[in-house]
Design a protein around this motif. Structure first.
Motif, PDB file in Angstrom:
ATOM      1  N   SER A   1     -22.810 -65.429  88.192  1.00 28.81           N
ATOM      2  CA  SER A   1     -22.367 -64.881  89.478  1.00 28.81           C
ATOM      3  C   SER A   1     -20.867 -64.643  89.480  1.00 28.81           C
ATOM      4  O   SER A   1     -20.386 -63.639  90.021  1.00 28.81           O
ATOM      5  N   ARG A   2     -20.100 -65.552  88.872  1.00 31.59           N
ATOM      6  CA  ARG A   2     -18.648 -65.382  88.824  1.00 31.59           C
ATOM      7  C   ARG A   2     -18.282 -64.143  88.007  1.00 31.59           C
ATOM      8  O   ARG A   2     -17.412 -63.344  88.393  1.00 31.59           O
ATOM      9  N   GLY A   3     -18.963 -63.939  86.858  1.00 30.73           N
ATOM     10  CA  GLY A   3     -18.702 -62.734  86.064  1.00 30.73           C
ATOM     11  C   GLY A   3     -19.082 -61.461  86.795  1.00 30.73           C
ATOM     12  O   GLY A   3     -18.381 -60.449  86.702  1.00 30.73           O
ATOM     13  N   PHE A   4     -20.198 -61.491  87.543  1.00 31.89           N
ATOM     14  CA  PHE A   4     -20.608 -60.320  88.321  1.00 31.89           C
ATOM     15  C   PHE A   4     -19.577 -60.002  89.399  1.00 31.89           C
ATOM     16  O   PHE A   4     -19.221 -58.834  89.608  1.00 31.89           O
ATOM     17  N   ASN A   5     -19.078 -61.017  90.097  1.00 31.96           N
ATOM     18  CA  ASN A   5     -18.078 -60.783  91.146  1.00 31.96           C
ATOM     19  C   ASN A   5     -16.778 -60.237  90.555  1.00 31.96           C
ATOM     20  O   ASN A   5     -16.124 -59.380  91.164  1.00 31.96           O
ATOM     21  N   GLN A   6     -16.385 -60.731  89.378  1.00 29.25           N
ATOM     22  CA  GLN A   6     -15.178 -60.198  88.736  1.00 29.25           C
ATOM     23  C   GLN A   6     -15.362 -58.733  88.341  1.00 29.25           C
ATOM     24  O   GLN A   6     -14.447 -57.919  88.497  1.00 29.25           O
ATOM     25  N   MET A   7     -16.554 -58.382  87.844  1.00 23.84           N
ATOM     26  CA  MET A   7     -16.824 -56.978  87.504  1.00 23.84           C
ATOM     27  C   MET A   7     -16.772 -56.100  88.752  1.00 23.84           C
ATOM     28  O   MET A   7     -16.210 -54.991  88.724  1.00 23.84           O
TER      29      MET A   7
ATOM     30  N   HIS B   1     -18.687 -51.949  97.668  1.00 22.72           N
ATOM     31  CA  HIS B   1     -17.985 -52.844  98.589  1.00 22.72           C
ATOM     32  C   HIS B   1     -18.923 -53.883  99.212  1.00 22.72           C
ATOM     33  O   HIS B   1     -18.563 -54.495 100.221  1.00 22.72           O
ATOM     34  N   ARG B   2     -20.079 -54.095  98.631  1.00 28.71           N
ATOM     35  CA  ARG B   2     -21.014 -55.099  99.144  1.00 28.71           C
ATOM     36  C   ARG B   2     -20.399 -56.503  99.043  1.00 28.71           C
ATOM     37  O   ARG B   2     -19.495 -56.725  98.230  1.00 28.71           O
ATOM     38  N   PRO B   3     -20.863 -57.466  99.851  1.00 29.93           N
ATOM     39  CA  PRO B   3     -20.298 -58.821  99.771  1.00 29.93           C
ATOM     40  C   PRO B   3     -20.523 -59.420  98.388  1.00 29.93           C
ATOM     41  O   PRO B   3     -21.534 -59.153  97.731  1.00 29.93           O
ATOM     42  N   PRO B   4     -19.600 -60.267  97.910  1.00 22.41           N
ATOM     43  CA  PRO B   4     -19.777 -60.881  96.582  1.00 22.41           C
ATOM     44  C   PRO B   4     -20.928 -61.870  96.576  1.00 22.41           C
ATOM     45  O   PRO B   4     -21.358 -62.375  97.616  1.00 22.41           O
ATOM     46  N   LEU B   5     -21.424 -62.152  95.380  1.00 20.40           N
ATOM     47  CA  LEU B   5     -22.513 -63.106  95.224  1.00 20.40           C
ATOM     48  C   LEU B   5     -22.031 -64.530  95.480  1.00 20.40           C
ATOM     49  O   LEU B   5     -20.921 -64.897  95.063  1.00 20.40           O
ATOM     50  N   PRO B   6     -22.834 -65.370  96.132  1.00 20.26           N
ATOM     51  CA  PRO B   6     -22.452 -66.780  96.257  1.00 20.26           C
ATOM     52  C   PRO B   6     -22.544 -67.479  94.902  1.00 20.26           C
ATOM     53  O   PRO B   6     -23.539 -67.331  94.189  1.00 20.26           O
ATOM     54  N   GLU B   7     -21.527 -68.207  94.535  1.00 22.35           N
ATOM     55  CA  GLU B   7     -21.489 -68.910  93.251  1.00 22.35           C
ATOM     56  C   GLU B   7     -22.081 -70.301  93.445  1.00 22.35           C
ATOM     57  O   GLU B   7     -21.378 -71.280  93.694  1.00 22.35           O
ATOM     58  N   GLU B   8     -23.399 -70.394  93.314  1.00 22.89           N
ATOM     59  CA  GLU B   8     -24.098 -71.645  93.529  1.00 22.89           C
ATOM     60  C   GLU B   8     -25.244 -71.737  92.542  1.00 22.89           C
ATOM     61  O   GLU B   8     -25.571 -70.780  91.847  1.00 22.89           O
ATOM     62  N   GLY B   9     -25.870 -72.931  92.500  1.00 24.50           N
ATOM     63  CA  GLY B   9     -26.978 -73.146  91.586  1.00 24.50           C
ATOM     64  C   GLY B   9     -26.523 -73.845  90.322  1.00 24.50           C
ATOM     65  O   GLY B   9     -25.486 -74.536  90.282  1.00 24.50           O
ATOM     66  N   ALA B  10     -27.313 -73.691  89.254  1.00 28.67           N
ATOM     67  CA  ALA B  10     -26.973 -74.314  87.975  1.00 28.67           C
ATOM     68  C   ALA B  10     -25.701 -73.706  87.392  1.00 28.67           C
ATOM     69  O   ALA B  10     -25.227 -72.646  87.826  1.00 28.67           O
ATOM     70  N   GLN B  11     -25.154 -74.367  86.389  1.00 27.81           N
ATOM     71  CA  GLN B  11     -23.877 -73.928  85.826  1.00 27.81           C
ATOM     72  C   GLN B  11     -23.992 -72.525  85.242  1.00 27.81           C
ATOM     73  O   GLN B  11     -23.088 -71.699  85.411  1.00 27.81           O
TER      74      GLN B  11
END
Length: 391
Positions: free
Chosen positions: A159-165, A143-153
């Motif tokens: 990060s988006r794939g990690f948050n979805q997992m 239940h940790r906070p999701p990763l910020p989706e920032e930086g290079a593409q």
């Protein structure tokens, strides 16, 4: 692949930095150095030869391709022979003969480029380090906070794939929690009816046999549901006095106050109170069950809190010290709950300790018996020391 090529490849792999930051910095350093060497080489190769004007000193000399000069003959016209340079020969051209100013210029440029390369490599590898840290924390707290989706593409997509997992894992745990609640209700209801019907039996022997079987089934169901519940129950971390907790467990043990002895004291530690209590109860019960007594020692270090729970029992064969943490694995092959339980106590204890970001391991003592070592990490800031257990 030839053997020498394999050896060269293995040597290059050992010399390469292990981190992405190190490899990026090394690649940029090699590129900058190669570009400087290539630029200097081209500069000296394409540099035009200097032209010197003036008559040759000391009179005419023989020049290949020019008509010979005889004594008393008139000198050849000046245009008949190419001019020879006057003065000493030009100095050789190379890296060792560069001026101090040019060397200083090259050094300053190379230093500035290397500093830029180092900062760029560190900046580019920062999202990878953040992703690795999040992956380590996910095993402890889903239940940790999701990763910020920032930086290079590429980093945003990772990060988006990690948050979805992480979101998918949360949904699966919620579904498991609902399943456990449903199974608990469905299993306990018929057991309650069986207990009521057993009370109506006329024969005391039959009634006692039914009650023992029902108690065994309830214990197995309770242990299985506790294991299946796993990390589904979210509990906050609080400052916990582990010494006081162990003293209360020793005083309230069903066998009696003398069955558990606690030594040492420790500062409070951040932990999940209910989860840590259940883990300690399982370990102490195992020690009392197989060794009749449990000896608990608290060892407080600046980086961690160490809890040692020892007994005088038969111990565990060395090749089974890790296998006993597997679910439903028992050293005693029998299924008698009074001798070996269900085989979930140690599995539940390790799972609960890992939720505290800690570690649990077993080893046999030289003088006989088994020792369970539970280590809890300390945060950077903690309250002042307080008296813990009793001697």
């Amino acid at each position: 692949m030839p053997a020498w090529l394999r050896r060269v490849s293995a040597l290059a792999s050992r010399l390469l930095p292990a981190t992405l930051f190190g490899r990026l910095a090394l690649l940029l350093f090699v590129a900058v150095l190669a570009s400087h060497l290539l630029a200097l080489t081209l500069m000296f190769e394409l540099r035009p030869e200097p032209q010197w004007r003036g008559p040759p000193p000391g009179g005419p000399e023989f020049t290949p391709g020019a008509p010979p000069q005889f004594a008393g003959a008139a000198p050849a016209p000046w245009s008949a022979a190419p001019p020879r340079p006057a003065g000493p020969p030009p100095p050789p051209i190379g890296l060792l003969h560069l001026g101090t100013g040019m060397l200083l210029d090259i050094g300053v440029r190379l230093g500035a480029l290397m500093l830029t390369a180092w900062l760029a490599a560190r900046w580019l590898s920062r999202p990878i380090r953040r992703l690795a840290q999040a992956a380590r924390e996910l095993g402890q707290d889903v239940h940790r906070p999701p990763l910020p989706e920032e930086g290079a593409q590429e980093f945003r997509e990772a990060s988006r794939g990690f948050n979805q997992m992480q979101a998918q894992l949360r949904r699966q745990l919620e579904e498991r929690d609902r399943f456990v609640a449903a199974v608990s209700h469905d299993l306990r209801t018929p057991l309650t009816r069986l207990r009521l019907r057993a009370e109506s039996l006329a024969e005391p022997v039959d009634r006692l046999a039914f009650q023992n079987d029902i108690e065994g089934m309830e214990e197995m169901i309770r242990a299985t549901l506790d294991y299946l519940r796993g990390v589904a129950e979210e509990e906050p971390f609080v400052w916990l006095d582990v010494g006081a907790l162990l003293s209360s467990l020793a005083d309230d043990h069903p066998v009696g106050p003398g069955a558990v002895q606690v030594e040492g004291k420790a500062r409070p530690v951040r932990a999940q109170a209910s989860a840590l209590r259940r883990a300690l109860v399982n370990l102490i019960d195992n020690a009392v069950r197989y060794g009749e007594r449990a000896h608990v020692v608290l060892r407080d270090d600046p980086a961690s809190l160490r809890i040692e729970i020892s007994d005088r029992g038969p111990g565990i064969p060395p090749h089974q010290l890790e296998q006993v943490f597997e679910p439903f694995y028992r050293v005693d092959a029998s299924r008698n709950r009074h001798t070996g339980g269900v085989g979930l106590g140690l599995a539940i204890a390790r799972d609960l300790v890992r939720r505290q970001r800690g570690n649990l391991r077993l080893h046999n003592l030289p003088q006989g018996g088994l020792q369970a070592v539970l280590e809890l990490p300390r945060d950077s800031a903690s309250p002042s020391p307080t008296p813990g257990g009793r001697a």
